[in-house]
Design an enzyme around this catalytic site. Structure first.
Site, PDB file in Angstrom:
ATOM      1  N   TYR A 157       3.839   6.685 -11.191  1.00 57.52           N
ATOM      2  CA  TYR A 157       3.022   6.369 -10.185  1.00 57.52           C
ATOM      3  C   TYR A 157       2.794   5.174 -10.415  1.00 57.52           C
ATOM      4  O   TYR A 157       2.525   4.372  -9.280  1.00 57.52           O
ATOM      5  CB  TYR A 157       1.691   6.859 -10.177  1.00 57.52           C
ATOM      6  CG  TYR A 157       1.530   7.816  -8.816  1.00 57.52           C
ATOM      7  CD1 TYR A 157       2.185   7.510  -7.801  1.00 57.52           C
ATOM      8  CD2 TYR A 157       0.549   6.518  -8.430  1.00 57.52           C
ATOM      9  CE1 TYR A 157       1.521   8.304  -6.235  1.00 57.52           C
ATOM     10  CE2 TYR A 157      -0.597   6.834  -6.999  1.00 57.52           C
ATOM     11  CZ  TYR A 157       0.254   7.677  -6.480  1.00 57.52           C
ATOM     12  OH  TYR A 157      -0.415   8.171  -4.724  1.00 57.52           O
ATOM     13  N   LYS A 164      -5.230   3.187  -7.198  1.00 54.10           N
ATOM     14  CA  LYS A 164      -5.919   3.958  -6.286  1.00 54.10           C
ATOM     15  C   LYS A 164      -6.965   4.409  -7.631  1.00 54.10           C
ATOM     16  O   LYS A 164      -8.043   4.230  -7.011  1.00 54.10           O
ATOM     17  CB  LYS A 164      -4.916   5.324  -6.927  1.00 54.10           C
ATOM     18  CG  LYS A 164      -3.747   5.713  -5.939  1.00 54.10           C
ATOM     19  CD  LYS A 164      -4.766   5.887  -4.369  1.00 54.10           C
ATOM     20  CE  LYS A 164      -3.557   5.541  -3.214  1.00 54.10           C
ATOM     21  NZ  LYS A 164      -4.039   5.854  -2.062  1.00 54.10           N
TER      22      LYS A 164
HETATM   23  P1  NAD Z   1       2.142   7.323   5.684  1.00 50.96           P
HETATM   24  O1  NAD Z   1       3.196   6.803   5.350  1.00 50.96           O
HETATM   25  O2  NAD Z   1       2.732   8.287   6.257  1.00 50.96           O
HETATM   26  O3  NAD Z   1       0.733   6.304   5.752  1.00 50.96           O
HETATM   27  C1  NAD Z   1       0.640   5.074   5.037  1.00 50.96           C
HETATM   28  C2  NAD Z   1       0.087   4.235   6.139  1.00 50.96           C
HETATM   29  O4  NAD Z   1       0.287   3.157   5.744  1.00 50.96           O
HETATM   30  C3  NAD Z   1       1.606   4.002   7.549  1.00 50.96           C
HETATM   31  O5  NAD Z   1       0.999   4.443   8.607  1.00 50.96           O
HETATM   32  C4  NAD Z   1       1.680   2.472   6.917  1.00 50.96           C
HETATM   33  O6  NAD Z   1       1.912   2.049   8.418  1.00 50.96           O
HETATM   34  C5  NAD Z   1      -0.033   2.070   6.293  1.00 50.96           C
HETATM   35  N1  NAD Z   1       0.253   0.977   6.213  1.00 50.96           N
HETATM   36  C6  NAD Z   1       1.170   0.513   4.888  1.00 50.96           C
HETATM   37  N2  NAD Z   1       0.770  -1.483   4.925  1.00 50.96           N
HETATM   38  C7  NAD Z   1      -0.535  -1.104   5.844  1.00 50.96           C
HETATM   39  C8  NAD Z   1      -0.845  -2.854   6.400  1.00 50.96           C
HETATM   40  N3  NAD Z   1      -0.528  -4.150   5.232  1.00 50.96           N
HETATM   41  N4  NAD Z   1      -1.794  -2.167   7.381  1.00 50.96           N
HETATM   42  C9  NAD Z   1      -2.298  -1.624   7.993  1.00 50.96           C
HETATM   43  N5  NAD Z   1      -1.824  -0.441   7.814  1.00 50.96           N
HETATM   44  C10 NAD Z   1      -0.306  -0.215   6.623  1.00 50.96           C
HETATM   45  O7  NAD Z   1       1.316   8.093   4.265  1.00 50.96           O
HETATM   46  P2  NAD Z   1       0.249   9.145   3.848  1.00 50.96           P
HETATM   47  O8  NAD Z   1       1.288   9.479   2.439  1.00 50.96           O
HETATM   48  O9  NAD Z   1      -0.396   9.832   4.987  1.00 50.96           O
HETATM   49  O10 NAD Z   1      -0.304   8.114   3.158  1.00 50.96           O
HETATM   50  C11 NAD Z   1      -2.058   7.812   3.548  1.00 50.96           C
HETATM   51  C12 NAD Z   1      -2.737   8.231   2.153  1.00 50.96           C
HETATM   52  O11 NAD Z   1      -2.892   8.607   2.271  1.00 50.96           O
HETATM   53  C13 NAD Z   1      -2.612   6.888   1.443  1.00 50.96           C
HETATM   54  O12 NAD Z   1      -3.023   6.282   0.713  1.00 50.96           O
HETATM   55  C14 NAD Z   1      -1.803   7.786   0.355  1.00 50.96           C
HETATM   56  O13 NAD Z   1      -1.360   7.041  -0.408  1.00 50.96           O
HETATM   57  C15 NAD Z   1      -2.789   8.987   0.159  1.00 50.96           C
HETATM   58  N6  NAD Z   1      -1.982  10.098  -0.204  1.00 50.96           N
HETATM   59  C16 NAD Z   1      -1.279  10.227  -0.170  1.00 50.96           C
HETATM   60  C17 NAD Z   1      -0.643  11.507  -1.009  1.00 50.96           C
HETATM   61  C18 NAD Z   1       0.095  12.127  -0.630  1.00 50.96           C
HETATM   62  O14 NAD Z   1       1.123  12.622  -1.633  1.00 50.96           O
HETATM   63  N7  NAD Z   1       1.473  12.292   0.577  1.00 50.96           N
HETATM   64  C19 NAD Z   1      -1.766  12.115  -1.981  1.00 50.96           C
HETATM   65  C20 NAD Z   1      -2.410  11.480  -2.210  1.00 50.96           C
HETATM   66  C21 NAD Z   1      -2.944  10.276  -1.610  1.00 50.96           C
END
Ligand code: NAD
Length: 260
Positions: A157, A164
């Site tokens: 990570y 984070k």
């Molecule tokens: P996802 O890929 O569906 O969503 C990530 C989004 O971030 C995408 O829509 C992407 O276009 C957007 N993004 C990235 N750079 C950007 C920028 N410069 N401007 C605007 N948008 C931007 O994946 P996800 O897992 O739904 O991620 C959403 C959040 O959840 C993130 O913060 C991720 O770290 C967090 N998260 C995910 C998990 C997991 O296991 N999937 C667990 C905990 C937290």
């Protein structure tokens, strides 16, 4: 049973890439509760997917905005102000780290990869709140998505764990400053979920399986469960909660180890 009614409320959800996105799981709950939801997407190639997802909600506002681009944020919030008047909910569901920063040793993180990751994944929460501040009504709520790698080392990570940690600290500072205006700021710490962003984490499948094995509930949390927690935090039911990191991970973060 409490049925949440958010009709008459407005929300902006930033960071939906497809139906698996945590941002979409949150938006589905907001839409089902009757809220009017605007979406921003990073680049034009994402627009058709959002049009497909929102086709049953005519009049939904869709606008391109890279969260690191100040001009695009200014244009986005000006449009939200014109069309919605103000905001009751703001959802930051944005994260990015260059693949090479997660593939190698943390020690080898370059300054460029550090800056990109922290800028996209953490600083954007601050800049979004600043742009949104004049629109956020009293009683409104801001949420973002974080992960336990901010607190404990999760292999691979790397710099995203640092981002984070910054996001969680920023949540507390933002909550302290926006509280006087009646605005709450919290972050949801979600367990691993199979999304596009997750696929870019080396060894994600192993991490996903291990988290389920140690979790008290014997499984991983679902994106629908993230959506339900988000709805709670974005609603008046959570009116006394701000500055918090709230976990939805089937309990895996409370376990130091499992013996069987
Ligand atoms: P996802 O890929 O569906 O969503 C990530 C989004 O971030 C995408 O829509 C992407 O276009 C957007 N993004 C990235 N750079 C950007 C920028 N410069 N401007 C605007 N948008 C931007 O994946 P996800 O897992 O739904 O991620 C959403 C959040 O959840 C993130 O913060 C991720 O770290 C967090 N998260 C995910 C998990 C997991 O296991 N999937 C667990 C905990 C937290």
């Amino acid at each position: 049973m409490i049925e949440l009614d958010l009709s008459g409320k407005t929300a902006l959800v930033m960071g939906v890439a497809n139906a698996r996105s945590l941002g979409w799981a949150i938006a589905e709950q907001l839409l089902a509760a009757g809220a009017k939801v605007a979406f921003s997407y990073q680049g034009e190639r994402l627009k058709p997917e959002l049009e497909k997802l929102t086709k049953d909600y005519p009049g939904t506002l869709l606008q391109q905005a890279d969260a690191t681009n100040e001009d695009e944020l200014t244009a986005l919030f000006a449009r939200v102000k014109d069309e919605f008047g103000g905001l009751d909910a703001l959802v930051h569901s944005i994260g990015y780290a260059p693949r090479e920063a997660m593939d190698g040793r943390f020690l080898d993180t370059t300054a460029a990869d550090w800056n990109t990751t922290l800028s996209v994944s953490a600083y954007t929460l601050v800049s979004l709140c600043r742009h949104a501040e004049p629109l956020l009504r009293e009683g409104s709520s801001v949420i973002s998505l974080t992960y336990y790698a901010s607190q404990k080392v999760v292999p691979k990570y790397n710099v995203m764990g640092v981002a984070k940690a910054a996001l969680e600290a920023a949540t507390r500072y933002l909550a302290a400053e926006l509280g006087a205006a009646g605005v709450r700021v919290n972050t949801i710490s979600a367990g691993p979920m199979r999304t596009i962003a997750a696929r870019s984490i080396p060894g994600f499948s192993t991490m996903y399986d291990k988290a389920a094995q140690v979790a008290p509930l014997g499984r991983n949390a679902t994106s629908q469960e993230v959506g339900k927690l988000a709805l709670f935090l974005l609603s008046d039911l959570a009116s006394g909660i701000t500055g918090q990191v709230v976990y939805v991970d089937a309990g895996s973060s409370v376990m130091a180890m499992k013996m069987d």
